[in-house]
Design a protein around this motif. Sequence first.
Motif, PDB file in Angstrom:
ATOM      1  N   GLN A  85      46.511  18.325  14.501  1.00 35.87           N
ATOM      2  CA  GLN A  85      46.255  19.641  13.913  1.00 35.87           C
ATOM      3  C   GLN A  85      45.541  20.564  14.900  1.00 35.87           C
ATOM      4  OE1 GLN A  85      48.556  19.787  11.360  1.00 35.87           O
ATOM      5  NE2 GLN A  85      47.038  21.224  10.638  1.00 35.87           N
ATOM      6  N   VAL A  86      44.608  20.016  15.650  1.00 33.55           N
ATOM      7  CA  VAL A  86      43.915  20.813  16.667  1.00 33.55           C
ATOM      8  C   VAL A  86      44.934  21.284  17.702  1.00 33.55           C
ATOM      9  CG1 VAL A  86      42.227  20.729  18.543  1.00 33.55           C
ATOM     10  CG2 VAL A  86      41.661  19.750  16.309  1.00 33.55           C
ATOM     11  N   GLU A  87      45.764  20.389  18.163  1.00 34.95           N
ATOM     12  CA  GLU A  87      46.791  20.752  19.150  1.00 34.95           C
ATOM     13  C   GLU A  87      47.769  21.785  18.581  1.00 34.95           C
ATOM     14  OE1 GLU A  87      48.537  21.023  22.732  1.00 34.95           O
ATOM     15  OE2 GLU A  87      46.744  19.849  22.295  1.00 34.95           O
ATOM     16  N   TYR A  88      48.108  21.637  17.318  1.00 31.59           N
ATOM     17  CA  TYR A  88      48.992  22.587  16.647  1.00 31.59           C
ATOM     18  C   TYR A  88      48.378  23.990  16.639  1.00 31.59           C
ATOM     19  CZ  TYR A  88      51.602  24.797  12.822  1.00 31.59           C
ATOM     20  OH  TYR A  88      52.349  25.663  12.065  1.00 31.59           O
ATOM     21  N   GLN A  89      47.067  24.069  16.412  1.00 35.07           N
ATOM     22  CA  GLN A  89      46.396  25.371  16.425  1.00 35.07           C
ATOM     23  C   GLN A  89      46.466  26.020  17.808  1.00 35.07           C
ATOM     24  OE1 GLN A  89      45.533  26.870  13.688  1.00 35.07           O
ATOM     25  NE2 GLN A  89      45.988  25.062  12.480  1.00 35.07           N
ATOM     26  N   PHE A 144      38.949  23.176  23.369  1.00 36.15           N
ATOM     27  CA  PHE A 144      38.538  22.336  22.246  1.00 36.15           C
ATOM     28  C   PHE A 144      39.531  21.203  22.040  1.00 36.15           C
ATOM     29  CE2 PHE A 144      38.176  21.420  17.617  1.00 36.15           C
ATOM     30  CZ  PHE A 144      36.875  20.942  17.625  1.00 36.15           C
ATOM     31  N   ALA A 145      40.814  21.502  22.164  1.00 36.74           N
ATOM     32  CA  ALA A 145      41.843  20.462  22.025  1.00 36.74           C
ATOM     33  C   ALA A 145      41.678  19.400  23.107  1.00 36.74           C
ATOM     34  CB  ALA A 145      43.243  21.073  22.090  1.00 36.74           C
ATOM     35  N   ALA A 146      41.341  19.809  24.312  1.00 34.68           N
ATOM     36  CA  ALA A 146      41.114  18.847  25.396  1.00 34.68           C
ATOM     37  C   ALA A 146      39.891  17.992  25.101  1.00 34.68           C
ATOM     38  CB  ALA A 146      40.945  19.580  26.724  1.00 34.68           C
ATOM     39  N   PHE A 147      38.856  18.600  24.558  1.00 40.07           N
ATOM     40  CA  PHE A 147      37.657  17.862  24.159  1.00 40.07           C
ATOM     41  C   PHE A 147      38.017  16.797  23.129  1.00 40.07           C
ATOM     42  CE2 PHE A 147      34.470  17.547  20.775  1.00 40.07           C
ATOM     43  CZ  PHE A 147      33.431  16.954  21.469  1.00 40.07           C
ATOM     44  N   ILE A 148      38.785  17.176  22.126  1.00 38.94           N
ATOM     45  CA  ILE A 148      39.188  16.222  21.085  1.00 38.94           C
ATOM     46  C   ILE A 148      40.055  15.133  21.685  1.00 38.94           C
ATOM     47  CG2 ILE A 148      40.517  15.946  18.946  1.00 38.94           C
ATOM     48  CD1 ILE A 148      37.733  17.332  18.644  1.00 38.94           C
ATOM     49  N   ALA A 149      41.011  15.509  22.514  1.00 42.07           N
ATOM     50  CA  ALA A 149      41.916  14.525  23.123  1.00 42.07           C
ATOM     51  C   ALA A 149      41.152  13.482  23.932  1.00 42.07           C
ATOM     52  CB  ALA A 149      42.945  15.231  23.994  1.00 42.07           C
ATOM     53  N   LYS A 189      32.351   1.789  14.008  1.00 46.61           N
ATOM     54  CA  LYS A 189      31.099   2.316  14.568  1.00 46.61           C
ATOM     55  C   LYS A 189      31.368   3.545  15.435  1.00 46.61           C
ATOM     56  CE  LYS A 189      27.202   1.075  17.484  1.00 46.61           C
ATOM     57  NZ  LYS A 189      26.611   0.062  18.358  1.00 46.61           N
ATOM     58  N   GLU A 190      32.355   3.489  16.292  1.00 49.65           N
ATOM     59  CA  GLU A 190      32.693   4.621  17.163  1.00 49.65           C
ATOM     60  C   GLU A 190      33.228   5.801  16.346  1.00 49.65           C
ATOM     61  OE1 GLU A 190      31.940   5.000  20.232  1.00 49.65           O
ATOM     62  OE2 GLU A 190      31.392   2.950  20.766  1.00 49.65           O
ATOM     63  N   PHE A 191      34.028   5.504  15.327  1.00 53.85           N
ATOM     64  CA  PHE A 191      34.541   6.568  14.464  1.00 53.85           C
ATOM     65  C   PHE A 191      33.386   7.304  13.797  1.00 53.85           C
ATOM     66  CE2 PHE A 191      35.589   7.832  10.082  1.00 53.85           C
ATOM     67  CZ  PHE A 191      36.468   8.870  10.362  1.00 53.85           C
ATOM     68  N   ARG A 192      32.462   6.550  13.246  1.00 55.21           N
ATOM     69  CA  ARG A 192      31.318   7.175  12.580  1.00 55.21           C
ATOM     70  C   ARG A 192      30.482   7.987  13.563  1.00 55.21           C
ATOM     71  NH1 ARG A 192      30.125   2.321   8.388  1.00 55.21           N
ATOM     72  NH2 ARG A 192      31.330   3.232   6.688  1.00 55.21           N
ATOM     73  N   GLY A 193      30.334   7.501  14.777  1.00 56.09           N
ATOM     74  CA  GLY A 193      29.616   8.257  15.800  1.00 56.09           C
ATOM     75  C   GLY A 193      30.309   9.565  16.131  1.00 56.09           C
ATOM     76  N   PHE A 194      31.620   9.523  16.228  1.00 55.02           N
ATOM     77  CA  PHE A 194      32.405  10.729  16.507  1.00 55.02           C
ATOM     78  C   PHE A 194      32.256  11.740  15.379  1.00 55.02           C
ATOM     79  CE2 PHE A 194      36.622  12.930  16.406  1.00 55.02           C
ATOM     80  CZ  PHE A 194      36.483  13.641  17.578  1.00 55.02           C
ATOM     81  N   VAL A 195      32.338  11.261  14.142  1.00 53.29           N
ATOM     82  CA  VAL A 195      32.186  12.154  12.990  1.00 53.29           C
ATOM     83  C   VAL A 195      30.769  12.727  12.952  1.00 53.29           C
ATOM     84  CG1 VAL A 195      32.200  12.298  10.465  1.00 53.29           C
ATOM     85  CG2 VAL A 195      34.014  11.061  11.650  1.00 53.29           C
ATOM     86  N   GLU A 196      29.783  11.915  13.273  1.00 51.79           N
ATOM     87  CA  GLU A 196      28.396  12.396  13.311  1.00 51.79           C
ATOM     88  C   GLU A 196      28.236  13.496  14.362  1.00 51.79           C
ATOM     89  OE1 GLU A 196      24.520  12.818  12.174  1.00 51.79           O
ATOM     90  OE2 GLU A 196      26.029  11.558  11.217  1.00 51.79           O
ATOM     91  N   TYR A 197      28.868  13.308  15.494  1.00 53.30           N
ATOM     92  CA  TYR A 197      28.830  14.312  16.562  1.00 53.30           C
ATOM     93  C   TYR A 197      29.459  15.623  16.082  1.00 53.30           C
ATOM     94  CZ  TYR A 197      29.394  16.188  21.316  1.00 53.30           C
ATOM     95  OH  TYR A 197      29.342  16.955  22.445  1.00 53.30           O
ATOM     96  N   LEU A 198      30.622  15.533  15.461  1.00 52.55           N
ATOM     97  CA  LEU A 198      31.271  16.735  14.941  1.00 52.55           C
ATOM     98  C   LEU A 198      30.465  17.353  13.803  1.00 52.55           C
ATOM     99  CD1 LEU A 198      35.070  15.833  14.972  1.00 52.55           C
ATOM    100  CD2 LEU A 198      33.858  17.404  16.460  1.00 52.55           C
ATOM    101  N   THR A 199      29.805  16.515  13.008  1.00 57.25           N
ATOM    102  CA  THR A 199      28.942  17.029  11.937  1.00 57.25           C
ATOM    103  C   THR A 199      27.848  17.909  12.523  1.00 57.25           C
ATOM    104  OG1 THR A 199      29.355  15.080  10.563  1.00 57.25           O
ATOM    105  CG2 THR A 199      27.405  16.384  10.033  1.00 57.25           C
ATOM    106  N   SER A 200      27.269  17.465  13.606  1.00 55.34           N
ATOM    107  CA  SER A 200      26.218  18.244  14.268  1.00 55.34           C
ATOM    108  C   SER A 200      26.745  19.592  14.749  1.00 55.34           C
ATOM    109  CB  SER A 200      25.640  17.468  15.453  1.00 55.34           C
ATOM    110  OG  SER A 200      25.043  16.282  15.013  1.00 55.34           O
ATOM    111  N   ILE A 201      27.940  19.591  15.270  1.00 56.89           N
ATOM    112  CA  ILE A 201      28.548  20.840  15.752  1.00 56.89           C
ATOM    113  C   ILE A 201      28.821  21.777  14.596  1.00 56.89           C
ATOM    114  CG2 ILE A 201      30.629  21.831  16.792  1.00 56.89           C
ATOM    115  CD1 ILE A 201      30.769  19.203  18.485  1.00 56.89           C
TER     116      ILE A 201
END
Length: 100
Positions: free
Chosen positions: A50-54, A65-70, A81-93
Amino acid sequence: MTDLCMGEGLTTSQLRQLFFMLKSVEQRLKGEPDLDFGIVQEAVWKFARQVEYQVKRGVMKSPTFAAFIAKHVDVACKDVKEFRGFVEYLTSIVAYLKEK
């Protein structure tokens, strides 16, 4: 990071809409600790698509931003554990973003 998102043409609501694709799966993991991790990985890849589509639609003015996500997709798909860390990072943003 917020300048990275907002400067590329993403509105706060667009970013939050994308973010909630992952946040909903994280909430599901809390309720279903034995959830098949394939469902989580599928959500991460859908988010990245979806990010790439945008970017391709021209909603994002540059692909930063798409490169950051990729760069973070493989880490987020590694384990719970890594998934939750990634979501936590995006939550902060997302939490830092201010409405205009």
